[in-house]
Design an enzyme around this catalytic site. Structure first.
Site, PDB file in Angstrom:
ATOM      1  N   ILE A   4       0.845  -1.200   0.000  1.00 52.56           N
ATOM      2  CA  ILE A   4       0.000   0.000   0.000  1.00 52.56           C
ATOM      3  C   ILE A   4       0.874   1.242   0.000  1.00 52.56           C
ATOM      4  O   ILE A   4       0.608   2.212  -0.692  1.00 52.56           O
ATOM      5  CB  ILE A   4      -0.925   0.033   1.230  1.00 52.56           C
ATOM      6  CG1 ILE A   4      -1.865  -1.157   1.225  1.00 52.56           C
ATOM      7  CG2 ILE A   4      -1.697   1.337   1.292  1.00 52.56           C
ATOM      8  CD1 ILE A   4      -2.669  -1.300   2.502  1.00 52.56           C
ATOM      9  N   GLY A   7       7.906   3.860   3.036  1.00 58.00           N
ATOM     10  CA  GLY A   7       8.565   5.097   3.432  1.00 58.00           C
ATOM     11  C   GLY A   7       9.859   4.798   4.136  1.00 58.00           C
ATOM     12  O   GLY A   7      10.324   3.654   4.169  1.00 58.00           O
ATOM     13  N   GLY A  10       9.399   2.138   7.036  1.00 51.47           N
ATOM     14  CA  GLY A  10       8.950   0.781   6.755  1.00 51.47           C
ATOM     15  C   GLY A  10       7.950   0.766   5.625  1.00 51.47           C
ATOM     16  O   GLY A  10       7.990   1.622   4.737  1.00 51.47           O
ATOM     17  N   ILE A  12       3.687  -0.683   4.379  1.00 56.98           N
ATOM     18  CA  ILE A  12       2.369  -1.205   4.733  1.00 56.98           C
ATOM     19  C   ILE A  12       1.955  -2.149   3.619  1.00 56.98           C
ATOM     20  O   ILE A  12       1.935  -1.777   2.444  1.00 56.98           O
ATOM     21  CB  ILE A  12       1.330  -0.092   4.893  1.00 56.98           C
ATOM     22  CG1 ILE A  12       1.811   0.955   5.885  1.00 56.98           C
ATOM     23  CG2 ILE A  12      -0.009  -0.697   5.342  1.00 56.98           C
ATOM     24  CD1 ILE A  12       0.934   2.191   5.954  1.00 56.98           C
ATOM     25  N   LYS A  27       1.624  -3.360   8.918  1.00 56.17           N
ATOM     26  CA  LYS A  27       2.716  -2.383   8.935  1.00 56.17           C
ATOM     27  C   LYS A  27       3.976  -3.112   9.387  1.00 56.17           C
ATOM     28  O   LYS A  27       3.954  -3.838  10.381  1.00 56.17           O
ATOM     29  CB  LYS A  27       2.402  -1.236   9.900  1.00 56.17           C
ATOM     30  CG  LYS A  27       1.323  -0.312   9.387  1.00 56.17           C
ATOM     31  CD  LYS A  27       1.153   0.892  10.281  1.00 56.17           C
ATOM     32  CE  LYS A  27       1.675   2.106   9.579  1.00 56.17           C
ATOM     33  NZ  LYS A  27       1.358   3.355  10.277  1.00 56.17           N
ATOM     34  N   ASP A 131       0.415  14.720  12.929  1.00 52.13           N
ATOM     35  CA  ASP A 131       0.679  14.447  11.506  1.00 52.13           C
ATOM     36  C   ASP A 131      -0.623  14.555  10.714  1.00 52.13           C
ATOM     37  O   ASP A 131      -0.997  13.643   9.981  1.00 52.13           O
ATOM     38  CB  ASP A 131       1.305  13.056  11.332  1.00 52.13           C
ATOM     39  CG  ASP A 131       1.920  12.852   9.955  1.00 52.13           C
ATOM     40  OD1 ASP A 131       2.111  13.851   9.224  1.00 52.13           O
ATOM     41  OD2 ASP A 131       2.205  11.689   9.608  1.00 52.13           O
TER      42      ASP A 131
END
Length: 169
Positions: A4, A7, A10, A12, A27, A131
């Protein structure tokens, strides 16, 4: 597996709950070789555990460590398995407008009210998200296909309100 997002911390992946057959989000974060302090994934798990009684946030189905097969040696990772949610507001905006204009006024107002409600719920749960962006507001729905209610995700840099108060003092 389907990826999905990926970054610096890590990735997803989409997986399958072997007990139910449902699609889930997984994740994955590599464990630092130096055994560094709390990771973003651990921080996210702690925040979601505190917010677990509120259905407006993702449910965590599993959190732990896993050795992943990789070359030249296995990789030690943290994994968190959660509900697979749907499309983000930024994805829906692009699908709806093809990047040419914004949502119409009624949609924008409805989204803004719902976003503020979600932020109030986070604060009532004792956390500051830190965030806030369209990509972190997603629709709930049928195994990630994106219909339903607005949800807030990605608590990797969230902090307890009390921790922020202590810094300010």
């Amino acid at each position: 597996p389907e990826c999905i997002a990926a970054g610096g911390q890590g990735m997803i992946l989409v997986g399958k709950d072997l007990a139910t057959g449902e699609r889930v989000a997984i994740k994955v974060e590599k464990v630092a070789e130096d055994g560094a302090a709390e990771s973003d994934l651990e921080r996210e798990f702690e925040a979601l555990r505190e917010l677990q009684d509120d259905p407006m946030f993702p449910s965590v189905l599993h959190f732990g460590r896993q050795q992943l097969n990789s070359n030249p040696k296995p990789t030690d990772c943290r994994v968190m398995v959660m509900d697979l949610l749907g499309a983000s507001i930024s994805d829906l905006w692009f699908e709806t407008t093809r990047g040419s204009r914004g949502f119409d006024a009624p949609t924008t107002i409805a989204l803004a009210v719902r976003m503020l409600d979600l932020l109030e719920r986070v604060h009532a749960g004792g956390y500051i998200h830190r965030d806030i962006k369209p990509a972190n507001f997603v629709m709930s729905g049928d195994g990630g296909r994106g219909r339903g209610q607005l949800r807030l995700i990605d608590f990797g840099i969230a902090v307890p309100i009390e921790e922020e108060k202590a810094k300010a003092a």
